[in-house]
Design a protein around this motif. Sequence first.
Motif, PDB file in Angstrom:
ATOM      1  N   THR A 113       1.768   9.051  -4.792  1.00  0.00           N
ATOM      2  CA  THR A 113       0.664   9.960  -5.124  1.00  0.00           C
ATOM      3  C   THR A 113       0.687  11.219  -4.260  1.00  0.00           C
ATOM      4  O   THR A 113       0.273  12.276  -4.732  1.00  0.00           O
ATOM      5  CB  THR A 113      -0.706   9.270  -4.995  1.00  0.00           C
ATOM      6  N   HIS A 123       0.827  -1.204   0.000  1.00  0.00           N
ATOM      7  CA  HIS A 123       0.000   0.000   0.000  1.00  0.00           C
ATOM      8  C   HIS A 123       0.860   1.253   0.000  1.00  0.00           C
ATOM      9  O   HIS A 123       0.629   2.161  -0.788  1.00  0.00           O
ATOM     10  CB  HIS A 123      -0.917  -0.009   1.217  1.00  0.00           C
ATOM     11  N   GLU A 148     -10.020  14.106  -1.431  1.00  0.00           N
ATOM     12  CA  GLU A 148      -9.215  13.697  -2.584  1.00  0.00           C
ATOM     13  C   GLU A 148     -10.038  12.880  -3.573  1.00  0.00           C
ATOM     14  O   GLU A 148      -9.938  13.083  -4.785  1.00  0.00           O
ATOM     15  CB  GLU A 148      -7.956  12.950  -2.128  1.00  0.00           C
TER      16      GLU A 148
HETATM   17  C1  HEM Z   1      -2.046   0.929   8.309  1.00  0.00           C
HETATM   18  C2  HEM Z   1      -2.271   2.063   7.971  1.00  0.00           C
HETATM   19  C3  HEM Z   1      -3.113   2.584   6.826  1.00  0.00           C
HETATM   20  C4  HEM Z   1      -4.477   2.441   6.588  1.00  0.00           C
HETATM   21  C5  HEM Z   1      -5.461   1.699   7.433  1.00  0.00           C
HETATM   22  C6  HEM Z   1      -4.782   3.153   5.394  1.00  0.00           C
HETATM   23  C7  HEM Z   1      -6.046   3.242   4.808  1.00  0.00           C
HETATM   24  C8  HEM Z   1      -6.281   3.794   3.558  1.00  0.00           C
HETATM   25  C9  HEM Z   1      -7.519   3.731   2.800  1.00  0.00           C
HETATM   26  C10 HEM Z   1      -8.791   3.093   3.288  1.00  0.00           C
HETATM   27  C11 HEM Z   1      -7.334   4.371   1.596  1.00  0.00           C
HETATM   28  C12 HEM Z   1      -8.330   4.579   0.443  1.00  0.00           C
HETATM   29  C13 HEM Z   1      -8.819   6.016   0.437  1.00  0.00           C
HETATM   30  C14 HEM Z   1      -9.566   6.498  -0.804  1.00  0.00           C
HETATM   31  O1  HEM Z   1     -10.500   5.832  -1.275  1.00  0.00           O
HETATM   32  O2  HEM Z   1      -9.233   7.554  -1.314  1.00  0.00           O
HETATM   33  C15 HEM Z   1      -5.983   4.865   1.627  1.00  0.00           C
HETATM   34  C16 HEM Z   1      -5.413   5.599   0.647  1.00  0.00           C
HETATM   35  C17 HEM Z   1      -4.365   6.421   0.899  1.00  0.00           C
HETATM   36  N1  HEM Z   1      -3.466   6.278   1.949  1.00  0.00           N
HETATM   37 FE1  HEM Z   1      -3.490   4.927   3.367  1.00  0.00          FE
HETATM   38  N2  HEM Z   1      -3.623   3.723   4.936  1.00  0.00           N
HETATM   39  C18 HEM Z   1      -2.579   3.393   5.792  1.00  0.00           C
HETATM   40  C19 HEM Z   1      -1.261   3.803   5.721  1.00  0.00           C
HETATM   41  C20 HEM Z   1      -0.932   4.935   5.024  1.00  0.00           C
HETATM   42  C21 HEM Z   1       0.304   5.654   5.171  1.00  0.00           C
HETATM   43  C22 HEM Z   1       1.417   5.314   6.117  1.00  0.00           C
HETATM   44  C23 HEM Z   1       0.206   6.720   4.312  1.00  0.00           C
HETATM   45  C24 HEM Z   1       1.200   7.779   4.024  1.00  0.00           C
HETATM   46  C25 HEM Z   1       1.829   8.452   4.810  1.00  0.00           C
HETATM   47  C26 HEM Z   1      -1.062   6.658   3.654  1.00  0.00           C
HETATM   48  C27 HEM Z   1      -1.534   7.586   2.748  1.00  0.00           C
HETATM   49  C28 HEM Z   1      -2.597   7.349   1.885  1.00  0.00           C
HETATM   50  C29 HEM Z   1      -2.951   8.170   0.749  1.00  0.00           C
HETATM   51  C30 HEM Z   1      -2.257   9.429   0.321  1.00  0.00           C
HETATM   52  C31 HEM Z   1      -4.075   7.567   0.117  1.00  0.00           C
HETATM   53  C32 HEM Z   1      -4.840   8.040  -1.112  1.00  0.00           C
HETATM   54  C33 HEM Z   1      -4.735   7.085  -2.237  1.00  0.00           C
HETATM   55  C34 HEM Z   1      -3.413   7.151  -2.897  1.00  0.00           C
HETATM   56  O3  HEM Z   1      -2.794   8.224  -2.848  1.00  0.00           O
HETATM   57  O4  HEM Z   1      -2.968   6.167  -3.489  1.00  0.00           O
HETATM   58  N3  HEM Z   1      -1.730   5.559   4.104  1.00  0.00           N
HETATM   59  N4  HEM Z   1      -5.352   4.493   2.812  1.00  0.00           N
END
Ligand code: HEM
Lengths: 340, 472
Positions: free
Chosen positions: B27, B20, B108
């Motif tokens: 992005t 992920h 977003e």
């Molecule tokens: C275990 C931890 C994490 C969970 C539970 C999680 C959960 C999610 C979920 C549900 C989405 C989909 C959102 C959508 O539909 O737009 C998503 C996308 C995203 N997540 Fe995570 N995330 C985690 C870790 C991280 C980390 C560490 C980062 C960055 C620092 C991050 C940054 C993002 C970003 C920027 C998106 C938007 C989609 C994209 O840019 O590809 N997440 N995350």
Amino acid sequence: MDISAGMELYLPVIWALLLAVAIAMYVVLDGFDLGIGILFPFAKDERERDQMMNSVAPFWDGNETWLILGGGGLLVAFPRAYAIVMPALYLPVIFMLLSLVFRGVAFEFRWVADTSRFLWNIAFTGGSTLAAFFQGVLLGGFVQGLKVENGAFAGGPLDWATPFALLCGLGVVAGYALIGSAWLVMKTDGATAARARSHALRLLPAVLAFMAVVSVWTPLAFPRIAERWFTTPNLFYLAPVPLVTLALAYGVWRWLAKGNEYLPFLGVIGLFLLGYAGIGISIFPNLVPPSLTVWDTAAAPASQIFMLIGTIFILPLVLCYVAFVYWIFRGKVREGDGYH
Amino acid sequence: MDFDPIILARIQFAFTVSFHVIFPAFTIGLSAYVATLEVLWLVTGAERYHRIARFFTKIFAVSFAMGVVSGIVLSYQFGTNWSRFADVAGNVIGPLIGYEVLTAFFLEATFLGIMLFGWNRVPKGLHVFASLAVAFGTATSAFWILSANSWMQFPAGHEVRDGIAYPVDWLQVIFNPTFPLRFAHMVTACYLTTAFVVLAVGARYVVANRYPEDSRTMIRMALGLIAILAPVQAFIGDSHGLVTLQHQPAKIAAIEGHWENEPGAQGVPLVLFAIPNEAAEKNDYQIAIPHLGSVILTHSWDGTFQGLKSFPAEDRPPVAIPFFAFRIMVGIGLLMILIGWAGQFLLWRRRLFDTDWFLKPAQYVWPLGFLAIISGWFVTEVGRQPWVATGILRTVDAISPVHGWAVALTLALFVAVYGIVFSMGIYYINRLIVRGPAGSSIEPPPRDIPPGNRPLAAAGHAARDAIIKPAE
Ligand code: HEM
Ligand code: HDD
Ligand code: HEM
């Protein structure tokens, strides 16, 4: 009654309602774009498929976000329910998520692929259909109840796999296909819209049949549901639900037959909400049927309040810009719209 | 056969979250880059900014889709695999994730529609606004999720009653002690990572003699950012380490491969290389610089900090992974500084675009940031063990009541599905890069064609490729 006891009484109910709204938004919004995927193989050619996909391409990601709000909301407001429901429905939850992976990436990959385009057509259809099916299974598994001991799930990994849950799965596939075709009637024109209209006319009775079977099956199989609906005075208050459903279904059928473009979609949303309300009536105030209520599983009041304050201010704002984007892309899909 | 659900669930979480984070890191950076380009376009009117913005928007779209679908999986995994964690920490972690959905994901995901499909629908200014909203949304999402993660590293602002954590002070929960620097370090990491991808793409075109104007702009922008941010990142990382020493001393001991303060010896050396030997509680094949460890971590010549042996064995993290992953990350960080400054020097001497020894290798620097990010997270997460939420809940106690075989089955499915889907995605990103920015300068088709059809697709693959692929 002092204030904190009052909060512990009302907050979980408010949160249960908010969660119900989030899930309803999800079912309607992602329902129609999953429905597009289910109808994909029935399109005449690639052009028609392009048009179908472009009618939802700008929206699908926002629509799916309601699913995260539903899951996240459960964790926020009812962590204990989240901690019981997710392991109990472990396999269907993960199957659904994996299906969503396929249909989500298909939106972008299909457009970049040349010769392997047909693969992403299959991924889009398969992902959408299976995601819908497992959402129905989740619903069925939830309505039939989960085995809980000492505040944790105590059943086996396949407890959910009953004929009832599988039937619910098929019902949701039919339902999403119906709302997807009603969306196409509204957002496309020419042959695509005509084909969607004839799909909708055929899907409508199927969906009604599923609704009827579930409505008969649940009170027969689960005495707690029979008691809710068929004792007086509940019977008199609740009798309108099935009657209004029937009347609305007749309306949708008439509008489709008469060639109306917008009313069928709105009517199908109404049907969805009525079915949804029916399930809510059968279950409330339980959050983990058959025994744990919204109060048993609620988060600490401090957590529910903290989140509620934010929600009161931010959710209306979210609704405004979601509406704004739908308005920007209003009207029939134009040529070149899928092109970025 | 019996499967151990704990090991499997840990492997599953590490696998899905590592996959992920690759896409969000890209992005977060790319949306900021596209927004910057669009603002430059709006202000200067220069067409090349518009061309580059449209080109990277297409790559962004593919990466974003993969980030979204892999992220949704994660948000449900707290319940499917770690339900005891949801139960114990839900009161505190839940709202942080809830706010992430409300303030970041909706923003977003909604404006993404305008950003990707609105080029011909909305006025220029509104499009720029949508891109800014997406960039802001992705950074906000990092804010909340890192706040949650930092709280797990070192919880604050809560109290524990009957084994369940209750929030007491939300400001302390959100801005917990390890959060500010972790957020700064991560966001900088995302921008650096993206700058290296942009640099590699630009170098590729210069070497192949394509898009001379666009590629030079890409390289200039990327190198400027790297020359500044790479040293900043090293500084933030160093300060971050000092904070960690305060709150998670066992993690630092593992990172440094520091077993004990030998009586009589003065100061802690900096271990450059070694094979940590957990059974014998010492390092094999150690190469170290005396006193440098003390200088970096205590800012004094003879200062000492706790060694691993001063923690009971059951409270120590595994040593090898944080130790090696840290060295990979820092090594890459130093390399980044070198590349940034060398590039600036060549630009200043006006020799950059004829210097093959710089440009040819520069085509292959795109993975650097991703490697550093994954390594950094392995340091942080494995170094936190044996706790899920430090001092509150151990990882072994956080597992859901699920059967080993169910976790094994889904793990196998994740590996298969992610392996196929995401390698296809990376292949498609590469294809977009091969096609280059020319494709985006095609004007939208005229309006008098029958409504609802996409002429490009209708014209068939051959015709479409002839238009989109540059004449080579
Ligand atoms: C275990 C931890 C994490 C969970 C539970 C999680 C959960 C999610 C979920 C549900 C989405 C989909 C959102 C959508 O539909 O737009 C998503 C996308 C995203 N997540 Fe995570 N995330 C985690 C870790 C991280 C980390 C560490 C980062 C960055 C620092 C991050 C940054 C993002 C970003 C920027 C998106 C938007 C989609 C994209 O840019 O590809 N997440 N995350
Ligand atoms: C908000 C929470 C959160 C965030 C942002 C991350 N993690 Fe994490 N991570 C967890 C929450 C977590 C967890 C739920 O707490 C796990 C599961 C078991 C455990 O001990 O911690 C975990 C375990 C875990 C492990 C296994 C450690 C072990 O069991 O020895 C690895 C390798 C990673 N993670 C890697 C990452 C990476 C590459 C991330 C980059 C995005 C990341 N984590 C972000
Ligand atoms: C060059 C010197 C660098 C130093 C001294 C440094 C230091 C650190 C330290 C000490 C940690 C662990 C913090 C903790 O767990 O408490 C960390 C984590 C991390 N590093 Fe670095 N780092 C450097 C370069 C980089 C670079 C170049 C990148 C990526 C482009 C990067 C990305 C990360 C990430 C993603 C994490 C995990 C998140 C976090 O805990 O902040 N680092 N770094």
